[in-house]
Design a protein around this motif. Structure first.
Motif, PDB file in Angstrom:
ATOM      1  N   ILE A 156       1.117  -1.186   0.067  1.00 10.46           N
ATOM      2  CA  ILE A 156      -0.015   0.068  -0.104  1.00 10.46           C
ATOM      3  C   ILE A 156       0.903   1.175  -0.044  1.00 10.46           C
ATOM      4  N   ALA A 157       2.170   1.156   0.734  1.00 13.00           N
ATOM      5  CA  ALA A 157       3.038   2.882   0.976  1.00 13.00           C
ATOM      6  C   ALA A 157       3.505   2.708  -0.735  1.00 13.00           C
ATOM      7  N   ARG A 158       3.701   1.607  -1.117  1.00 14.02           N
ATOM      8  CA  ARG A 158       4.455   2.425  -2.362  1.00 14.02           C
ATOM      9  C   ARG A 158       3.556   1.921  -3.561  1.00 14.02           C
ATOM     10  N   CYS A 159       2.161   2.085  -3.415  1.00 16.01           N
ATOM     11  CA  CYS A 159       1.506   2.400  -4.333  1.00 16.01           C
ATOM     12  C   CYS A 159       1.508   4.371  -5.160  1.00 16.01           C
ATOM     13  N   GLU A 160       1.538   3.748  -6.676  1.00 18.22           N
ATOM     14  CA  GLU A 160       1.564   4.303  -7.542  1.00 18.22           C
ATOM     15  C   GLU A 160       0.009   4.987  -8.270  1.00 18.22           C
ATOM     16  N   PRO A 161      -0.071   6.826  -7.633  1.00 16.70           N
ATOM     17  CA  PRO A 161      -1.155   6.428  -8.664  1.00 16.70           C
ATOM     18  C   PRO A 161      -1.755   6.066 -10.246  1.00 16.70           C
TER      19      PRO A 161
ATOM     20  N   LYS B 198      -0.491   2.983 -10.458  1.00 18.28           N
ATOM     21  CA  LYS B 198      -2.174   2.082  -9.717  1.00 18.28           C
ATOM     22  C   LYS B 198      -3.699   2.157  -9.616  1.00 18.28           C
ATOM     23  N   ALA B 199      -3.704   3.407  -8.991  1.00 17.10           N
ATOM     24  CA  ALA B 199      -4.999   3.355  -8.450  1.00 17.10           C
ATOM     25  C   ALA B 199      -5.532   3.183  -9.409  1.00 17.10           C
ATOM     26  N   VAL B 200      -5.041   4.540 -10.350  1.00 24.91           N
ATOM     27  CA  VAL B 200      -6.388   4.465 -11.716  1.00 24.91           C
ATOM     28  C   VAL B 200      -6.359   2.781 -11.885  1.00 24.91           C
ATOM     29  N   GLU B 201      -6.120   2.124 -12.488  1.00 25.13           N
ATOM     30  CA  GLU B 201      -5.673   1.022 -12.624  1.00 25.13           C
ATOM     31  C   GLU B 201      -7.194   0.391 -12.414  1.00 25.13           C
ATOM     32  N   ILE B 202      -6.813  -0.171 -10.615  1.00 19.53           N
ATOM     33  CA  ILE B 202      -8.190  -0.695  -9.812  1.00 19.53           C
ATOM     34  C   ILE B 202      -9.130  -0.278 -10.349  1.00 19.53           C
TER      35      ILE B 202
END
Lengths: 458, 451
Positions: free
Chosen positions: B118-123, B125-129
């Protein structure tokens, strides 16, 4: 901030917006004469919004020393979102503005001694406690703010505005045997200073408004359940204007709501007109510009029963081919601006006060509210903290807690009569993910049976 | 700023506050970073990143309290904030009931509050989800419009220090995805159906959320009429969670009990609900979104049974109200950082599951309603417990089947009476923000329909 705007332009952003804030904010809470919170703060921060490749990137930061980095981050955020978009976001055209908006007050709350503020709250508590021996608990909250906002955009807009707030809110509990009741009252000003609490929202006025309602509730009868003809007073009509239609007329919500595609159609009874106005002097919600630098305006949402306008920001103005109405508002630098109401109200009609009650064998007269909520399928709900029965056309016994609801697309057609008498706006707060100070109102209004559902107890 | 630096700064403030005349000082420092992908009208409109530091100071001169907040995590800004808090404390009224700040305690062991992925999650990756969530949902049900929602991660670092010896720091993070969907129907639009998943790791269960969303929206496309009267009502935790948070959960807060604002005052040990009702406040459950080692005064979190098999077991306390009434703090202090207000607040409300699955239970209902979400719970009367809300979505159940949505259906009653009407709790807990519980089935609930 101007340099950071340039940094965003250098990166290739279509639009760069920096919104800075610096100011004094104070919160005091007194519970039964005990000061439970007394917090002063100096807060500063900047909201950075960048439109790049048709998507938004937003960064909020309290670190004013690294605005270039914040712009670069916002640009990256926009770039990350952009590839998913089918249609790029574009903004309506806007003439750049250079202006300073000043709020001149008599007593800046920042300079009012704390002792005086505590004394105001103590006086209010004593007024309330002295009103009725059954009052058991009194909480008084006071918020104030005094500061400045700055807006700099890549369109060339540069606006500096004063920020002012004084807000007073008592919450009171009454108890008789096993029966408990509660009421609240709220007043706020964003254009006047501490003097507002000395000449309008005084301890006596606030105290009596709230204590009277607790007393009524303790002596009230339970509400019935079902639909009844009713007369709704200004504070509740205002909340209906806000909840029942106002939210559906916020363009970002309209597109997914029951009002989608109804522009130009009849959406209410004949003679019903509703406005949202950001220009009424002295009202909570009034400013010269919104948080995108668009001048505020008066928008006729419903004109004589026809849906004629929507509230927009620059994005939705471009998307829907409407004027930008100046309704983009952000709670603070922690949030991007979104479409919000300002002063929302129904216009006066041609009924006399007595006519509104005539011929109602049994119904309700709703005078004050406690919260409300809207949904996109036009369903609205408003909590009521002061109501009376109407029996044979006369106002009767007070009623304890109830709430009213309806489907706006139906209820607006059940408006039977609107008072010709004027009204006073009420100040309140709206939560659409962010807090916004708003005002609303309207004349006394009569609804036919079937317009409003009463969520009574049986 | 990480939790160690925050702790250092907090320790500095305690020391400095004492030197400058405060008899007691406490500091809560928090640094957070949130990345939120925003879905609006079927498209991702953008990505937002909020970086926020906050230092909240509460100090006493004798029995006079003052507090201050700054969002600038430097010693210079801290010095200014100490001066403001001291200035407030000097002029405020004396609180004769104030006793002391909390003493150090033993913190619980909770695994998994921090996750490196979670700490390493890049924007991106969040867009992909968010994109994946929208795509799957749109494909799962014809006409589904992803009206609003998003996905993202939230990281926080917290430090506590006070002049009674507490010195503690911790960190945590969560990942989430949420979608609110509607569909166009003849009458306008369906009620909005929400589905979401929130976890302390990155493996969000989008499939389950999409199934939930699509199947309920399918039912909502059919508009039906309801019937006023007393009926069986199945409440999703989203619905009863809101009603109870504005009524029951207010009544179990120790300050409200002590101030004569609670209907449950003096009723510990009494049966207030049927045996199948067990409700616990648990700030230590690893999957709980509000779990932490310490509360906002640095007191260890714990598990506090509120209602156990129908019997009222405990109220919730912080240090001030615990000291005043002779109770021990239950680790439920909650601080509004910017306002400086320390209040009693619940952590994760956990409703003990029952034995049967929700499908089996619904299949036996001849006529009833499933209330998935409510409007207006915040207008309930927290003191009396009276509530009157709109169920939205409200689903009509007939002959064991969910047949369609009823628009504008109201449910009213008294929250304390409602507990007594609980006939069954379903088997599968649903994890929401601050609430973990299955559907609850109530009988004889007052339902009001339009017309």
């Amino acid at each position: 901030m101007e340099k950071a705007v340039e940094r965003g332009q250098d990166l290739g952003a279509a639009y760069v917006e920096l919104r800075g804030e610096a100011g004094f904010i104070e919160y005091i809470q007194m519970d039964d004469l005990r000061v439970n919170a007394l917090t002063q703060r100096i807060e500063q921060g900047v909201a950075v919004r960048v439109l790049a490749d048709g998507a938004w990137g937003f960064v909020s930061t309290g670190d004013l020393g690294s605005l270039d980095v914040a712009v670069e981050d916002a640009f990256k955020m926009a770039k990350a979102a952009a590839p998913t978009r089918r249609e790029p976001i574009v903004l309506s055209d806007l003439k750049a503005v250079h202006d300073v908006e000043e709020v001149k007050v008599v007593r800046d709350p920042r300079h009012v001694p704390i002792e005086e503020k505590i004394s105001y709250m103590e006086s209010m508590t004593k007024v309330i406690k002295g009103y009725d021996s059954r009052i058991t608990a009194v909480t008084v909250k006071v918020r104030s703010a005094s500061g400045k906002k700055f807006l700099a955009t890549s369109d060339g807009t540069r606006i500096q505005s004063d920020v002012m707030l004084v807000w007073s809110y008592p919450w009171v509990t009454g108890k008789e045997a096993d029966r408990l009741s509660a009421a609240r009252h709220e007043e706020a000003s964003t254009t006047r200073g501490w003097e507002y609490l000395e000449d309008f929202a005084t301890p006596e006025f606030m105290g009596e408004e709230v204590a009277r309602r607790v007393k009524l509730q303790l002596g009230g009868v339970p509400p019935k359940a079902g639909t009844f003809p009713c007369v709704i007073g200004p504070r509740v009509v205002g909340t209906l204007a806000h909840e029942a239609l106002g939210h559906l007329a916020e363009a970002d919500l309209t597109v997914n709501s029951a009002f989608n595609g109804k522009m130009g159609e009849v959406v209410a009874s004949e003679g019903v007109s509703m406005i949202d106005d950001g220009t009424i002097p002295g009202n909570v919600g009034t400013t010269r510009y919104d948080d995108e630098g668009v001048p505020t305006s008066r928008v006729e949402l419903i004109k004589d029963s026809f849906l004629t306008g929507l509230l927009t920001n620059r994005e939705y103005a471009a998307k829907l081919g409407l004027p930008a109405s100046g309704n983009a508002r952000a709670e603070s630098y922690l949030h991007p601006p979104i479409i919000r109401m300002r002063s929302t109200f129904f216009e006066t009609g041609d009924w006399s006060h007595d006519e509104l009650f005539e011929g109602i064998d049994f119904g309700y007269y709703c005078l004050d509210m406690r919260g409300g909520q809207a949904q996109m399928n036009a369903s609205f709900q408003v909590g009521i903290q002061e109501a009376y029965e109407i029996v044979d056309g006369e106002v009767g016994k007070p009623v304890t807690d109830l709430s009213i609801s309806g489907i706006a697309t139906d209820s607006l057609f059940k408006i039977e009569g609107i008072s010709k008498e004027g009204f006073t706006f009420g100040a309140g707060r709206c939560g659409k993910g962010q807090e916004a100070f708003i005002s609303d109102g309207g004349p006394h209004t009569r609804f036919l049976e079937g317009g409003i559902t009463f969520g009574g107890q049986g | 700023m990480d939790e160690n630096k925050l702790l250092e700064l907090s320790g500095y403030i305690v020391e400095k506050g004492r030197q400058r005349g405060a008899s007691d000082v406490e500091v809560l420092s928090r640094s957070s970073s949130e990345v939120d992908v925003v879905i609006e009208s079927g498209e991702i409109s953008g990505v937002e990143n909020r970086l926020s530091d906050g230092i909240a100071i509460r100090l006493y001169i004798g029995k006079r309290m003052g507090s201050a907040f700054t969002n600038i995590p430097t010693t210079e800004a801290a010095d200014e904030a100490i001066a403001m808090a001291l200035a407030s404390a000097k002029v405020t009224t004396e609180d004769l009931d104030w006793v002391a700040l909390p003493e150090p305690g033993k913190y619980p062991s909770i695994k998994g509050l921090w996750n490196d992925d979670i700490a390493r999650c890049e924007p991106a990756k969040a867009v992909e989800i968010a994109g994946e969530f929208m795509k799957r949902a749109t494909e799962a049900e014809e006409g589904l419009i992803a009206a609003y929602g998003g996905s993202g991660v939230s990281l926080y670092h917290t430090a506590f220090a006070n002049s009674s010896g507490i010195s503690h720091s911790e960190r945590g993070n969560v990942a989430y995805a949420i979608l609110g969907a509607i569909a166009q129907i003849e009458q306008g639009v369906t009620p909005m159906v929400l589905a979401f998943d929130v976890k302390r790791h990155m493996d969000l269960d989008l499939e389950a959320a999409v199934d939930d969303l699509a199947s309920l929206l399918r039912v909502c496309k059919n508009t039906v009429e309801g019937r006023s009267g007393e009926h069986t009502v199945v409440m999703h935790p989203w619905a009863y969670g809101q009603i109870l948070s504005y009524t029951l959960m207010q009544a179990v807060k120790g300050d409200n009990v002590a101030r004569g604002k609670s209907k449950l005052e003096g009723r510990i040990g009494e049966t207030i609900a049927p045996e199948n009702v067990t409700i616990v406040d648990d700030g230590t459950i690893p999957t709980g979104i509000n779990s932490s080692f310490a509360d906002d005064e640095g007191v260890p979190r714990r598990r506090t049974p509120i209602i156990e098999e129908g019997v009222l077991e405990s109220f919730l306390w912080d240090t001030y109200w615990g000291n005043k009434t002779g109770e021990e703090s239950t680790g439920n202090a909650r601080r509004s950082m910017r306002q400086g207000l320390v209040e009693i607040g619940g952590t994760n409300t956990v409703v003990e599951p029952g034995k049967r699955g929700i499908r089996d239970i619904v299949s036996e209902i001849d006529h009833g309603y499933l209330i998935r979400n409510v409007q207006g719970a915040h207008s309930s009367n927290p003191e009396s417990g009276d509530f009157s809300v709109v169920g939205n979505p409200a689903i009509l159940i007939e002959d064991g089947e969910m047949v369609g949505a009823v628009h504008g259906l109201m449910v009213s009653g008294n929250a304390f009476d409602l507990l007594g009407k609980c006939v069954e709790v379903a088997k599968e807990p649903i994890a929401l923000q601050g609430l973990i519980g299955p559907e609850i089935i109530f009988e004889g609930v007052n339902v009001i329909t339009r017309g």
